[in-house]
Motif scaffolding. Structure first.
Motif, short mmCIF file in Angstrom:
data_model
loop_
_atom_site.label_atom_id
_atom_site.label_comp_id
_atom_site.label_asym_id
_atom_site.label_seq_id
_atom_site.Cartn_x
_atom_site.Cartn_y
_atom_site.Cartn_z
N ARG A 16 0.84 -1.21 0.00
CA ARG A 16 0.00 0.00 0.00
C ARG A 16 0.87 1.26 0.00
O ARG A 16 0.50 2.27 0.60
CB ARG A 16 -0.96 0.00 1.20
N PHE A 48 -6.01 1.53 -8.20
CA PHE A 48 -5.76 2.08 -6.87
C PHE A 48 -6.45 3.42 -6.72
O PHE A 48 -6.56 4.20 -7.68
CB PHE A 48 -4.26 2.27 -6.64
N ASN A 54 -2.31 7.35 1.64
CA ASN A 54 -3.30 6.29 1.77
C ASN A 54 -3.59 5.70 0.39
O ASN A 54 -4.27 6.31 -0.42
CB ASN A 54 -4.58 6.83 2.40
N THR A 56 -5.32 2.59 -1.57
CA THR A 56 -6.27 1.49 -1.41
C THR A 56 -6.64 0.93 -2.77
O THR A 56 -6.48 1.59 -3.81
CB THR A 56 -7.55 1.96 -0.70
N THR A 58 -9.13 -0.32 -5.68
CA THR A 58 -10.48 -0.12 -6.20
C THR A 58 -11.15 -1.49 -6.34
O THR A 58 -10.54 -2.53 -6.11
CB THR A 58 -10.43 0.56 -7.57
N GLU A 62 -9.28 -5.06 -6.51
CA GLU A 62 -9.62 -6.21 -5.68
C GLU A 62 -9.89 -7.44 -6.54
O GLU A 62 -9.54 -8.57 -6.16
CB GLU A 62 -10.86 -5.90 -4.83
#
Length: 294
Positions: A16, A48, A54, A56, A58, A62
């Motif tokens: 990350r 992402f 930060n 993460t 999308t 995933e």
């Protein structure tokens, strides 16, 4: 879509963090970011969500992550399998064995191994179990066929029991039969027989002498100091009798009388050994498999 792009994507997904991911895959951070953007263009979706400090995934990220991991794992498996095959096209296996096993057990197995892997050189060293254990310990052998139990103060070895073999008495057909011609003889019947005996350090010598002493007598040697072929030759010449493995007597018994030992008889346990701290090479592991499945 490139394989390298999937590697970079998984690294970012796991850390990350783009900078840490770049360090993980040993590439400059700008190059990694460019490859991730190119992958997103190829897929037509952002992978992402990039917020300051930060990162993460999308929904598209995933969905891609387990597939990317599987592709990378399959690639590693493919690379490993090909390397294993390449190793089996060349190289060597250093195998130690007692002379009786070289005569009885190994010829058929080694022929099958050579037919399957003709590019692998087979280096065979004959010796007693004590000698072979020392050679394993110093790294001079990959595998060894030894007689259990291991000698005292043996190095750390991994052993797998291979077979339990009966011993028999061989004699010249022209000489009187041991045990007055009985179909099977006891060790005690060898008292008064002249024995053709193996050299010191030979497992069969120690086993035979110990059995005679347990039966209450000291063996009488007609000839001593030979290897397996010499012992069989001396017996054929009528110099005395010898206790040998049944496999050897069956394979090399021409010109010999073979007499079983009456129950409980004498036996020896053969094991395949290698150093516990070093995995045998791929070719040696394949020979090990063939020996265990023979």
């Amino acid at each position: 879509m490139q394989f390298q792009q999937l590697q970079y994507f998984v690294a970012v997904a796991e850390t990350r963090h783009f900078t840490r991911a770049a360090e993980l895959v040993h590439v400059a951070q700008p190059s990694l970011s460019q490859q991730i953007k190119a992958l997103e263009r190829e897929l037509g979706a952002d992978l992402f969500l990039r917020a300051r400090g930060n990162i993460t995934l999308t929904d598209a990220g995933e969905a891609l992550l387990p597939l990317a991991r599987r592709i990378l794992a399959d690639a590693d498996t493919a690379r490993h399998e090909v390397q294993e095959l390449v190793q089996l096209r060349g190289g060597r296996v250093r195998l130690g064995a007692t002379p009786s096993l070289c005569t009885g057990l190994l010829p058929d197995v080694l022929r099958a191994f050579h037919d399957r892997y003709p590019g692998i050189r087979l280096l065979i060293e004959e010796g007693g179990s004590h000698d072979l254990v020392r050679e394993l310990a110093r790294g001079a052998l990959d595998l060894a066929l030894i007689v259990l139990p291991l000698p005292p103060a043996s190095p750390a070895l991994t052993t797998v029991e291979l077979l339990r073999e009966d011993l028999v008495v061989v004699s010249s057909p022209e000489a009187p039969a041991p045990g007055r011609g009985a179909p099977a003889v006891h060790v005690a019947d060898l008292e008064g027989e002249r024995l053709v005996m193996f050299r010191h350090g030979y497992d069969l010598r120690e086993l035979t002498v110990a059995a005679c002493r347990s039966a209450g007598f000291e063996p009488d040697f007609a000839v001593e100091g030979g290897e397996m072929d010499a012992v069989l030759g001396f017996v054929r010449a009528g110099l005395g009798v010898a206790v040998v493995p049944r496999m050897v007597a069956t394979r090399s018994g021409r010109g010999l009388r073979v007499t079983p030992l009456a129950r409980p008889g004498l036996h020896r346990t053969i094991a395949l050994a290698h150093r516990s701290d070093v995995a045998p090479p791929r070719a040696a592991r394949e020979l090990q498999r063939m020996l265990l499945e023979r």
